[in-house]
Design a protein around this motif. Sequence first.
Motif, short mmCIF file in Angstrom:
data_model
loop_
_atom_site.label_atom_id
_atom_site.label_comp_id
_atom_site.label_asym_id
_atom_site.label_seq_id
_atom_site.Cartn_x
_atom_site.Cartn_y
_atom_site.Cartn_z
N GLY A 62 0.77 -1.22 0.06
CA GLY A 62 -0.13 -0.08 -0.06
C GLY A 62 0.83 1.19 0.15
N ILE A 63 0.39 2.42 0.68
CA ILE A 63 0.87 3.63 0.58
C ILE A 63 2.21 3.76 1.61
N ASP A 64 1.98 2.95 2.80
CA ASP A 64 2.86 3.29 3.90
C ASP A 64 3.32 2.07 4.70
N HIS A 65 3.06 0.78 4.25
CA HIS A 65 3.76 -0.21 5.05
C HIS A 65 4.73 -0.87 4.28
N PHE A 66 5.37 -1.82 4.88
CA PHE A 66 6.63 -2.45 4.36
C PHE A 66 6.58 -3.94 5.21
N ALA A 67 6.77 -5.07 4.29
CA ALA A 67 6.64 -6.51 4.82
C ALA A 67 7.68 -7.28 4.43
N ARG A 68 8.17 -8.19 4.92
CA ARG A 68 9.11 -9.36 4.36
C ARG A 68 8.05 -10.27 3.55
N PRO A 69 8.65 -10.68 2.41
CA PRO A 69 8.14 -11.39 1.71
C PRO A 69 7.11 -12.63 2.12
N LEU B 184 -8.15 1.23 -4.11
CA LEU B 184 -6.98 2.02 -4.64
C LEU B 184 -6.09 2.14 -3.46
N MET B 185 -6.34 2.29 -2.28
CA MET B 185 -5.39 2.23 -1.26
C MET B 185 -4.65 0.98 -0.92
N CYS B 186 -5.25 -0.16 -1.20
CA CYS B 186 -4.48 -1.45 -1.14
C CYS B 186 -3.93 -2.04 -2.38
N ASP B 187 -4.48 -1.95 -3.64
CA ASP B 187 -3.92 -2.44 -4.81
C ASP B 187 -3.59 -1.33 -5.92
N PHE B 188 -3.92 0.02 -5.67
CA PHE B 188 -3.62 1.05 -6.60
C PHE B 188 -4.43 0.64 -7.82
N ARG B 189 -5.56 -0.03 -7.74
CA ARG B 189 -6.29 -0.17 -8.86
C ARG B 189 -7.78 -0.61 -8.60
N ILE B 190 -8.46 -0.03 -9.41
CA ILE B 190 -10.17 -0.37 -9.22
C ILE B 190 -10.47 -1.36 -10.45
N ASP B 191 -10.94 -2.58 -10.04
CA ASP B 191 -11.34 -3.63 -11.10
C ASP B 191 -12.64 -3.29 -11.72
N GLY C 190 -10.43 -1.26 -15.89
CA GLY C 190 -10.66 -0.36 -14.76
C GLY C 190 -9.51 0.77 -14.90
N LEU C 191 -9.46 1.26 -13.64
CA LEU C 191 -8.68 2.28 -13.35
C LEU C 191 -7.39 1.95 -12.46
N ALA C 192 -6.12 2.29 -12.86
CA ALA C 192 -5.00 2.22 -12.06
C ALA C 192 -4.16 3.37 -11.94
N ILE C 193 -3.36 3.40 -11.03
CA ILE C 193 -2.38 4.63 -10.38
C ILE C 193 -0.98 3.80 -10.65
N PRO C 194 -0.24 4.34 -11.66
CA PRO C 194 0.92 3.92 -11.97
C PRO C 194 1.89 4.03 -10.90
N PRO C 195 3.15 3.31 -10.67
CA PRO C 195 3.89 3.53 -9.57
C PRO C 195 4.35 5.13 -9.53
N ARG D 271 1.98 7.14 -7.27
CA ARG D 271 1.62 6.61 -6.11
C ARG D 271 1.56 7.89 -4.82
N PRO D 272 2.36 8.67 -5.02
CA PRO D 272 2.42 9.78 -3.95
C PRO D 272 0.83 10.46 -3.89
N LEU D 273 0.17 10.42 -4.92
CA LEU D 273 -1.23 10.96 -5.20
C LEU D 273 -2.31 10.09 -4.68
N THR D 274 -1.89 8.76 -4.11
CA THR D 274 -3.15 7.68 -3.97
C THR D 274 -4.40 8.25 -3.11
N ARG D 275 -4.01 9.09 -1.91
CA ARG D 275 -5.18 9.42 -1.07
C ARG D 275 -5.82 10.56 -1.83
#
Length: 451
Positions: A285-292, A376-383, A419-424, A427-431
């Motif tokens: 998402g916009i502000d989390h990081f996780a081990r694979p 959008l917040m999770c996947d940067f895309r609306i299906d 659908g609609l997607a936010i390109p990488p 992504r600062p504009l996501t919210r």
Amino acid sequence: MISRTQLAKLGLFDAKVPRYTSYPTAPHFGGGVDSEVYGDWIAAVPAGAQVSLYIHVPFCRRLCWFCACRTQGTQSDKPVAAYLDVLKAELSLLQQRLAPGVALKRLHWGGGTPTLLSPAMMTELAEAVARVAPFAKDYEFSVEIDPNEIDGPRLDALAAAGMNRASIGVQDFDPDIQNTIGRIQGFDTTRDAVDMIRARGVESLNADILFGLPQQTSARITETVQKLLSLSPDRVALYGYAHVPWMAKRQQMIPSDALPTPEERLALFDVARRLFAWDGYDEIGIDHFARPEDGLGRAAREGRLRRNFQGYTDDSAEVLIGVGASSISRFPQGYAQNAPATSAHTTAIRDGRFSTARGHVFSDEDRWRGRMIEALMCDFRIDGEEMVRDYGLSRLRLASMFRAANEAFDGLLQVDESGLAIPPSARPLTRMVARVFDAYELDKAGHSPAI
């Protein structure tokens, strides 16, 4: 790559928008949901369902100046013990209304500082929870741990109660920044807490840090991230500090002229983001990081990522029940929030009723707009197919909405038949993009900077 000039033109550095941990957001909750409605929603949870439970402990030994949460300081255990009695009584009310066979998929103790409870208090609370519902087979029990307010006996009590995920607040390791925000927490103290947590078999650890703090520089956030990486957390939340002294009076202790500019905030985030990526963390998402291998990383890859009041989650439960003052519950029917003030919450529970003070009943439009924003917040895309299939929206209406959104952002979004997607690069504009799909009025004073 989108330039800082383009981002500025689109309003990124001036905008204040919701964090979208719910839809509608909490400022739009109203008086249409009371204790009777909440009780009916509890009773409607199907027998055998798996639910999530959040327990709020609003007390802290000291109040950090940066924090905007609803908390209260105490040096005595007396008000904490009294509050524990209220929690147990509220849990008893839940037990009376829940259908048989309900199990806990997720349990989270938050605050405040839940680890200021004594070991005996922790055991009492855990036993009260167990009387309401047992853990599901694949449960997760997480606790917010203050490294300054934890020791072996308390960790023993939590481990015995089934804690298998710990969350530690770091914010920043720089001593000057810690002094400025009223949060003194040495690296050694944090490392010792992590070692004690791991020694008790708790394999999953997440940590919170902040960017945009006063006196924070690229060099300082680099040092904080590198120290945090040496502790090998499984996931990290990199939140932007929201300076709202008109809402959180204690933030008046923090000098506004020491805060980084919006442009500097973006640079700080980017420095930290790159460091996590270089160390092998997946961006979530916009502000989390996780081990694979972490559950959050797997959920993101598999399209199962969700968003709730704790941020990003892989929790699939349809019902989240909030216990304690100010806690928010989410049901398929809507949101319900307990009385924010501890005194009002206590009075209601002692009178034998839930303290529900406000909430929101979902409309059909809330459901599809909320799903668009979460996607959008999770996947940067609306299906688009999902919106047609699950919510009955017409392709013509979707195309019109997506086209208007793209025009609002100078054609930077990706729009096609799917659908609609936010390109990488955008992504600062996501919210801000999510805000386009929000039908409610926006009070800028009640939200945080877009970056």
